[in-house]
Design an enzyme around this catalytic site. Structure first.
Site, mmCIF file in Angstrom:
data_model
loop_
_atom_site.group_PDB
_atom_site.id
_atom_site.type_symbol
_atom_site.label_atom_id
_atom_site.label_comp_id
_atom_site.label_asym_id
_atom_site.label_seq_id
_atom_site.Cartn_x
_atom_site.Cartn_y
_atom_site.Cartn_z
ATOM 1 N N PRO A 17 62.548 17.303 72.701
ATOM 2 C CA PRO A 17 61.934 18.103 71.635
ATOM 3 C C PRO A 17 61.447 17.182 70.532
ATOM 4 C CG PRO A 17 64.340 18.273 71.552
ATOM 5 C CD PRO A 17 63.998 17.497 72.788
ATOM 6 N N MET A 18 60.209 17.350 70.103
ATOM 7 C CA MET A 18 59.678 16.501 69.034
ATOM 8 C C MET A 18 58.699 17.286 68.170
ATOM 9 S SD MET A 18 58.929 12.777 70.646
ATOM 10 C CE MET A 18 58.396 13.352 72.246
ATOM 11 N N CYS A 102 68.796 17.104 64.013
ATOM 12 C CA CYS A 102 67.747 16.789 63.045
ATOM 13 C C CYS A 102 68.349 16.220 61.752
ATOM 14 C CB CYS A 102 66.916 18.024 62.725
ATOM 15 S SG CYS A 102 65.664 17.655 61.493
ATOM 16 N N ASN A 202 69.876 10.078 75.822
ATOM 17 C CA ASN A 202 68.654 9.977 75.019
ATOM 18 C C ASN A 202 68.803 8.802 74.045
ATOM 19 O OD1 ASN A 202 67.585 11.456 72.015
ATOM 20 N ND2 ASN A 202 66.147 10.884 73.604
ATOM 21 N N ASP A 204 66.127 5.311 72.603
ATOM 22 C CA ASP A 204 65.636 3.942 72.793
ATOM 23 C C ASP A 204 65.135 3.643 74.201
ATOM 24 O OD1 ASP A 204 66.316 3.707 70.183
ATOM 25 O OD2 ASP A 204 67.884 2.209 70.454
ATOM 26 N N ARG A 227 60.146 9.029 72.039
ATOM 27 C CA ARG A 227 59.057 8.139 71.608
ATOM 28 C C ARG A 227 58.456 7.327 72.744
ATOM 29 N NH1 ARG A 227 62.493 5.313 67.071
ATOM 30 N NH2 ARG A 227 64.040 5.733 68.688
HETATM 31 C C1 LIG Z 1 58.154 12.634 65.821
HETATM 32 C C2 LIG Z 1 59.531 13.056 66.229
HETATM 33 C C3 LIG Z 1 59.895 14.378 66.113
HETATM 34 C C4 LIG Z 1 61.170 14.795 66.519
HETATM 35 N N1 LIG Z 1 61.500 16.129 66.463
HETATM 36 C C5 LIG Z 1 62.672 16.548 66.997
HETATM 37 C C6 LIG Z 1 62.950 17.939 67.124
HETATM 38 O O1 LIG Z 1 62.147 18.811 66.759
HETATM 39 N N2 LIG Z 1 64.151 18.288 67.684
HETATM 40 C C7 LIG Z 1 65.072 17.354 68.106
HETATM 41 O O2 LIG Z 1 66.134 17.728 68.609
HETATM 42 N N3 LIG Z 1 64.803 16.040 67.983
HETATM 43 C C8 LIG Z 1 63.639 15.621 67.476
HETATM 44 N N4 LIG Z 1 63.354 14.292 67.451
HETATM 45 C C9 LIG Z 1 64.338 13.331 68.003
HETATM 46 C C10 LIG Z 1 64.040 13.005 69.469
HETATM 47 O O3 LIG Z 1 64.116 14.160 70.284
HETATM 48 C C11 LIG Z 1 65.002 11.925 70.023
HETATM 49 O O4 LIG Z 1 66.317 12.392 69.946
HETATM 50 C C12 LIG Z 1 64.923 10.601 69.252
HETATM 51 O O5 LIG Z 1 63.585 10.259 68.953
HETATM 52 C C13 LIG Z 1 65.564 9.460 70.059
HETATM 53 O O6 LIG Z 1 64.937 9.330 71.313
HETATM 54 P P1 LIG Z 1 63.839 8.172 71.628
HETATM 55 O O7 LIG Z 1 64.466 6.859 71.287
HETATM 56 O O8 LIG Z 1 63.515 8.347 73.078
HETATM 57 O O9 LIG Z 1 62.676 8.397 70.719
HETATM 58 C C14 LIG Z 1 62.104 13.853 67.020
HETATM 59 C C15 LIG Z 1 61.722 12.518 67.126
HETATM 60 C C16 LIG Z 1 60.457 12.106 66.744
HETATM 61 C C17 LIG Z 1 60.076 10.669 66.915
#
Ligand SMILES: Cc1cc2nc3c(=O)[nH]c(=O)nc-3n(C[C@H](O)[C@H](O)[C@H](O)COP(=O)(O)O)c2cc1C
Length: 341
Positions: A17-18, A102, A202, A204, A227
């Site tokens: 979710p992002m 969040c 999840n 990095d 990301r």
């Molecule tokens: C732009 C952005 C928006 C995000 N929005 C959410 C969200 O709406 N809900 C959520 O649970 N995590 C959100 N996250 C966190 C990501 O889901 C994830 O847990 C975090 O980026 C670590 O994973 P990664 O290293 O693969 O980026 C967001 C992250 C980014 C970068």
């Protein structure tokens, strides 16, 4: 324990979710490129139950996105239960995910998102209320704790499981860390060992090799990528190859990459009511798609000024016309910067 919704794969890959990124067009694209499950961005339970227009608009999804989870946040168990009921009845996703991760001030100050992690009794009340509001599986996404003193992912995860969570995703950083430091994958391994329900790792994953390493090091039941999918939705197919032990598909060459970006942009234009707004909103994706290409600085500058899809097509055509070196297979993109939520 198996996943509570049909998947047909052993180690499902999730698009995380992002906010502002895991919207319908990008979710559809990632499904095409091997993501097994997608999740909406976090949506406020209050916004859902008041049928706020902007929130409701974000609940729309297409049949080709299934299996899809709708992620909700809030610290009021009644509102969370009502939101879950409404989402289930009207939108019919495959599961409801609760955001306990969040770190944004506006959200945590009302105990939403990772704010809830300061009160595990409240975490459980919220999960139980959501489970009462829906017949769908309820899943949770957590951080490792509120701060270093309260860092205890295993206890938090066990409390979620005990309250009825059917799948748990862990981003092993605390709220105070935001995105600083490295995600502690050993915490994922500890939660996997402690829980009976499937645990998603999840944090990095920048390359397909990172996903493979996380899976080997933690034994996670599924992998959630945020990301690392920016500008490279094909990462899911590549991870699939590594997990299957077959040679990994190369990243697409520049021309193909542009074709994918344009197909994504077209979906975004169709999805949004306002084409100019859609193009502006899409600029960030364009920046990610061209990151790491020769001359990407200039290219990004041009793309960050576009107001229409036609302009993007022109910029891409001119770039491709400039020479064969631009058609080399590009390196995988580095981890995108500027995480927002
Ligand atoms: C732009 C952005 C928006 C995000 N929005 C959410 C969200 O709406 N809900 C959520 O649970 N995590 C959100 N996250 C966190 C990501 O889901 C994830 O847990 C975090 O980026 C670590 O994973 P990664 O290293 O693969 O980026 C967001 C992250 C980014 C970068």
């Amino acid at each position: 324990m198996p996943f509570p919704f049909p998947l047909g794969v052993t180690t499902p890959l999730y698009l995380a979710p992002m906010a502002g990124v895991s919207e319908s067009p990008f979710r559809r694209l990632c499904r095409r490129f091997g993501a097994d499950v997608v999740v909406t961005e976090f949506l406020s339970a209050e916004g859902i139950r008041r049928e706020n227009e902007a929130t409701t608009a974000k609940l729309r999804f297409s049949p080709d996105e299934h299996p899809i989870g709708v992620q909700i946040f809030g610290a009021d168990p009644v509102a969370m239960g009502e939101a879950a009921r409404l989402v289930t009845d009207v939108f019919q996703p495959d599961f409801i995910d609760i955001n306990f991760g969040c770190p944004v001030k506006k959200v945590v100050k009302r105990n939403g998102g990772s704010g809830c992690l300061r009160d595990l009794g409240l975490v459980q009340e919220v999960i139980r209320a959501v489970a009462r509001g829906t017949h769908l599986p309820v899943t949770c996404k957590i951080r490792s704790g509120w701060n270093e003193e309260m860092r205890d992912p295993v206890t938090i995860a066990l409390r979620c499981q005990d309250a009825g969570a059917r799948v748990l995703a862990l981003h092993p950083r605390t709220r105070t860390q935001m995105y600083a430091g490295a995600a502690r994958w050993e915490e994922i391994a500890a939660v996997v060992a402690a829980l009976d329900i499937p645990v998603l790792g999840n944090g990095d994953i920048k390359t397909p090799a990172d996903a493979h390493s996380m899976w080997r090091q933690t034994g996670c039941a599924g992998i959630m990528i945020a990301r690392g999918s920016f500008g490279q939705p094909w990462i899911f197919d590549q991870v699939k190859d590594l997990l299957a032990g077959v040679p990994m598909r190369p990243a697409p060459g520049v021309a193909e990459r542009f074709a994918i970006a344009l197909s994504h942009a077209r979906m975004a234009e169709e999805y949004e009511a306002d084409p100019r707004g859609a193009a502006i909103e899409f600029r960030k994706h364009l920046g990610w798609y061209v990151k790491g290409l020769p001359g990407s600085g200039d290219l990004r500058k041009q793309l960050h000024a576009v107001n229409s899809l036609a302009q993007v097509e022109d910029i891409f055509s001119q770039y491709l016309a400039r020479g064969p070196r631009h058609n080399d297979v590009a390196e995988l993109l580095p981890l995108a910067e500027g995480a927002a939520a």
